[in-house]
Design a protein around this motif. Structure first.
Motif, PDB file in Angstrom:
ATOM      1  N   UNK A  29      73.389-159.130 -41.002  1.00 29.48           N
ATOM      2  CA  UNK A  29      73.364-158.542 -42.046  1.00 29.48           C
ATOM      3  C   UNK A  29      73.652-159.070 -43.758  1.00 29.48           C
ATOM      4  N   UNK A  32      70.620-161.475 -44.004  1.00 27.91           N
ATOM      5  CA  UNK A  32      69.187-160.219 -44.282  1.00 27.91           C
ATOM      6  C   UNK A  32      69.299-160.008 -45.649  1.00 27.91           C
ATOM      7  N   UNK A  33      70.747-159.918 -45.843  1.00 28.96           N
ATOM      8  CA  UNK A  33      70.662-159.459 -47.962  1.00 28.96           C
ATOM      9  C   UNK A  33      71.078-160.853 -48.390  1.00 28.96           C
ATOM     10  N   UNK A  36      66.545-161.364 -48.880  1.00 34.92           N
ATOM     11  CA  UNK A  36      65.996-160.511 -49.513  1.00 34.92           C
ATOM     12  C   UNK A  36      66.096-160.751 -50.496  1.00 34.92           C
ATOM     13  N   UNK A  39      63.818-163.237 -51.365  1.00 35.87           N
ATOM     14  CA  UNK A  39      62.422-162.230 -51.434  1.00 35.87           C
ATOM     15  C   UNK A  39      62.932-161.746 -52.963  1.00 35.87           C
ATOM     16  N   UNK A  40      63.312-161.219 -53.516  1.00 37.86           N
ATOM     17  CA  UNK A  40      63.482-160.218 -54.390  1.00 37.86           C
ATOM     18  C   UNK A  40      62.963-161.440 -56.279  1.00 37.86           C
ATOM     19  N   UNK A  41      63.644-162.446 -55.776  1.00 35.41           N
ATOM     20  CA  UNK A  41      63.379-163.440 -56.730  1.00 35.41           C
ATOM     21  C   UNK A  41      61.867-163.849 -57.092  1.00 35.41           C
ATOM     22  N   UNK A  42      61.143-163.395 -55.763  1.00 37.55           N
ATOM     23  CA  UNK A  42      59.528-163.679 -55.242  1.00 37.55           C
ATOM     24  C   UNK A  42      59.664-165.614 -55.332  1.00 37.55           C
ATOM     25  N   UNK A  44      61.123-166.607 -52.000  1.00 34.83           N
ATOM     26  CA  UNK A  44      60.019-166.945 -50.220  1.00 34.83           C
ATOM     27  C   UNK A  44      59.073-167.506 -49.701  1.00 34.83           C
ATOM     28  N   UNK A  47      59.161-166.342 -44.126  1.00 33.36           N
ATOM     29  CA  UNK A  47      60.172-165.918 -44.170  1.00 33.36           C
ATOM     30  C   UNK A  47      60.613-166.710 -42.911  1.00 33.36           C
TER      31      UNK A  47
ATOM     32  N   UNK B 318      73.026-148.565 -47.032  1.00 32.44           N
ATOM     33  CA  UNK B 318      72.468-149.814 -45.756  1.00 32.44           C
ATOM     34  C   UNK B 318      71.314-149.363 -45.746  1.00 32.44           C
ATOM     35  N   UNK B 321      68.637-150.878 -48.224  1.00 36.26           N
ATOM     36  CA  UNK B 321      68.823-151.697 -48.735  1.00 36.26           C
ATOM     37  C   UNK B 321      68.049-152.600 -47.732  1.00 36.26           C
ATOM     38  N   UNK B 322      68.208-152.531 -46.066  1.00 38.06           N
ATOM     39  CA  UNK B 322      67.282-153.259 -45.251  1.00 38.06           C
ATOM     40  C   UNK B 322      65.716-153.461 -45.363  1.00 38.06           C
ATOM     41  N   UNK B 325      64.976-155.212 -47.657  1.00 43.02           N
ATOM     42  CA  UNK B 325      64.885-156.715 -47.489  1.00 43.02           C
ATOM     43  C   UNK B 325      63.363-157.173 -46.589  1.00 43.02           C
ATOM     44  N   UNK B 328      60.441-156.862 -48.445  1.00 43.95           N
ATOM     45  CA  UNK B 328      60.446-158.161 -50.124  1.00 43.95           C
ATOM     46  C   UNK B 328      59.704-159.282 -48.538  1.00 43.95           C
ATOM     47  N   UNK B 329      60.267-159.370 -47.687  1.00 42.70           N
ATOM     48  CA  UNK B 329      60.406-160.262 -46.948  1.00 42.70           C
ATOM     49  C   UNK B 329      59.136-160.311 -46.729  1.00 42.70           C
ATOM     50  N   UNK B 332      55.821-160.218 -51.393  1.00 40.32           N
ATOM     51  CA  UNK B 332      57.114-159.323 -53.038  1.00 40.32           C
ATOM     52  C   UNK B 332      56.235-158.643 -54.376  1.00 40.32           C
ATOM     53  N   UNK B 337      61.635-155.166 -55.412  1.00 38.97           N
ATOM     54  CA  UNK B 337      62.650-155.921 -56.346  1.00 38.97           C
ATOM     55  C   UNK B 337      63.714-155.692 -56.992  1.00 38.97           C
ATOM     56  N   UNK B 340      65.061-152.909 -54.557  1.00 39.12           N
ATOM     57  CA  UNK B 340      66.274-153.495 -53.419  1.00 39.12           C
ATOM     58  C   UNK B 340      67.144-154.166 -54.289  1.00 39.12           C
ATOM     59  N   UNK B 348      76.697-151.432 -52.013  1.00 33.93           N
ATOM     60  CA  UNK B 348      77.601-152.312 -52.305  1.00 33.93           C
ATOM     61  C   UNK B 348      78.689-151.723 -52.739  1.00 33.93           C
ATOM     62  N   UNK B 356      72.685-160.644 -58.776  1.00 30.42           N
ATOM     63  CA  UNK B 356      71.623-160.531 -58.458  1.00 30.42           C
ATOM     64  C   UNK B 356      70.431-160.077 -59.075  1.00 30.42           C
ATOM     65  N   UNK B 359      69.333-162.536 -61.463  1.00 33.60           N
ATOM     66  CA  UNK B 359      68.620-164.059 -60.624  1.00 33.60           C
ATOM     67  C   UNK B 359      67.062-163.402 -60.631  1.00 33.60           C
ATOM     68  N   UNK B 360      66.754-161.930 -61.246  1.00 35.21           N
ATOM     69  CA  UNK B 360      65.394-161.498 -60.741  1.00 35.21           C
ATOM     70  C   UNK B 360      63.946-162.044 -61.551  1.00 35.21           C
TER      71      UNK B 360
END
Lengths: 115, 413
Positions: A29, A32-33, A36, A39-42, A44, A47, B318, B321-322, B325, B328-329, B332, B337, B340, B348, B356, B359-360
């Protein structure tokens, strides 16, 4: 922006290897986070995939042996591509790898831009 | 039923049915002739029905008149007939005089073929949606202009350019082959999803447009269902998209108040969520769970499924979120983003999500500052306020402005 290879090496061959299968399980987990978040920062590019841990090794004269290439204890466990400005930034991202704490090693390699 | 209610719906439905069948018969080069014949049919209907009342079987009446007008047209235009009838005769060799087949099956076949024509990659997204609304859904130019919040002239030009392009590229209107389906299905699904979103997220200030927007969503779902009904296109991703639309549509009535203003998800009255659509979505999500390819529609439908569970459990967040994730993989997008990161805060903690979020690097996006404002709420009042104010400066949408102002109000109370 440059592309970087993130290669995670870990011990796949020793009997009491660290990370252990249980530790790898616990890291799924967080892993994956971590991905993720990248990827959220563009950032990646490609993958990670789940790689078979068996593998084959091909040598000169077409000698083929079973198992990962393990002249040293750390075999390739996972790899993917990211985008970053510099080694500094790529290393910062690599530090987030949740398997590091269990003894994995992360290799960061910059792709040389085509000229 | 009242005439004002029945006629626009009947016209819209039958317009698309007859246009599709005629285009399928004539080919894309003669799209205008098909449209003219249908418009002419409706003109006759309006004139006659106004004095004599609506006939018992209005659709049947329209079909008969449209068939006659087509035959007359072909008789009058010998050049057209020689060129075209030969082709039609060739493709339907058993009948001397070709039949205009307005059976349910041929209408469905024609529409399916037209979906793949309209979603041709040579046409821009914007034009694909306008074309789909016009040819596949039977919306008039004014209605499309209202849905897009733009003028009639713009839509008119956009449609004409797109039709010109279809003619120039000589795109055939035919049943897509298996390889075409594999190649193009994703584009088709993306267009249908854009069409749905056009109706769902359009922030038209006009309350009366709510009905129109709902119609756009229903049309997108109808076309999606056509793909499910046809065995060749009944693929997992098609079912996943239908599930996704069903889950979203379930909140259609609960998400705006009587003044047409948006009600935020957390403030919605879940008793107004449409149970039937939620169950329908669940059914099609299960249908979609075959094969070994997870499409973005599967992931988005999964996220939408969890949003139909109002209770804010850790299991829910959870899972969301998964799914984000994974989404986004796969692909994008700034909105994924941001969502997420919102899910991360829920699953969390806000502290973890702030790290996080920073950083976006989505400066310039007002949703980004709204998210930061939300994350800092309850942690750092001044920072939260500053972010909300930046969001306010960046937004141009009236609905988003009012949402941000509500958040600032909440922050200060």
């Amino acid at each position: 922006m440059n592309e970087f290879l993130i290669a995670i090496h870990r011990d796949l061959t020793s009997e009491n290897a660290s990370p252990s299968p249980e530790q790898m399980q616990a890291a799924i987990k967080p892993f994956q986070d971590w991905i993720g978040g990248i990827a959220a920062q563009n950032k990646l590019v490609a993958p990670p995939k789940r790689w078979d841990l068996g593998g084959r090794v091909v040598r000169q004269n077409n000698t083929v042996t079973n198992g990962p290439y393990a002249e040293i204890k750390e075999s390739l466990g996972g790899l993917f591509l990211i985008r970053a400005e510099s080694y500094e930034e790529a290393v910062e991202i690599a530090k987030g790898c949740p398997v590091l704490q269990y003894g994995a090693v992360v290799e960061v390699r910059m792709a040389i831009p085509a000229s | 039923m009242e005439e004002e209610v029945i006629l626009p719906h009947l016209f819209r439905t039958e317009y698309r049915n007859i246009v599709s069948v005629l285009c399928y018969l004539f080919g894309i080069e003669h799209i205008e002739i098909a449209e003219d014949i249908v418009s002419d049919t409706f003109l006759s209907a309006t004139e006659l029905w106004a004095t004599k009342g609506i006939p018992e079987n209005p659709a049947g009446w329209l079909y008969t008149v449209a068939k006659n007008k087509t035959k007359n047209y072909l008789k009058r235009n010998t050049v057209f007939e020689q060129k075209l009838s030969a082709e039609i005769r060739y493709s339907t060799p058993r009948t001397e005089e070709f039949e205009i087949d307005l059976s349910h099956k041929n209408i469905a076949d024609s529409q399916l073929a037209m979906i793949f024509t309209v979603c041709d990659p040579s046409i821009s997204d914007e034009s694909q949606i306008a074309l789909a609304l016009n040819l596949l859904c039977g919306f008039g130019i004014q209605e499309i202009a209202d849905a897009f919040l733009t003028g009639k002239e713009v839509i008119y030009k956009r449609l004409n350019r797109a039709k010109e392009k279809l003619r120039e590229s000589r795109i055939k209107i035919e049943q897509p082959s298996i390889s075409e389906i594999n190649e193009r299905l994703e584009t088709v699904l993306t267009t249908l999803y854009l069409l749905f979103s056009e109706g769902y997220y359009s922030t038209s200030p006009l309350a009366q447009n709510a009905t129109l927007r709902k119609d756009v969503c229903e049309e997108a779902m109808r076309l999606n269902y056509l793909l499910i009904e046809s065995p060749a296109t009944n693929q997992p991703a098609v079912n996943a998209l239908y599930a996704l639309m069903s889950f979203h549509a379930s909140r259609f009535d609960a998400r705006t108040n009587e003044n047409g203003e948006n009600i935020l998800y957390e403030d919605q009255d879940e008793t107004r969520w449409n149970r039937k659509l939620i169950d329908q979505g669940t059914h099609f999500l299960i249908q979609a769970s075959t094969g070994n390819k997870v499409s973005k529609f599967h992931l988005e439908a999964g996220i939408a499924f969890w949003h139909t569970q109002k209770e804010s459990t850790s299991e829910k967040w959870e899972n969301i979120l998964e799914l984000y994730n994974n989404l986004l993989m796969l692909e994008y997008s700034p909105i994924a983003a941001l969502n997420r990161t919102f899910a991360l805060a829920k699953a969390r903690s806000k502290q973890e999500a702030i790290i996080e979020a920073e950083k976006l690097n989505l400066t310039g996006n007002h949703f980004y500052y709204s998210l930061l404002g939300h994350l800092y709420t309850g942690i750092d009042h001044d920072k939260a306020l500053r972010h909300f104010q930046t969001a306010l400066e960046l937004t141009t949408s009236k609905a988003d402005r009012s949402t941000i102002l509500k958040n600032i109000e909440r922050l200060n109370s």
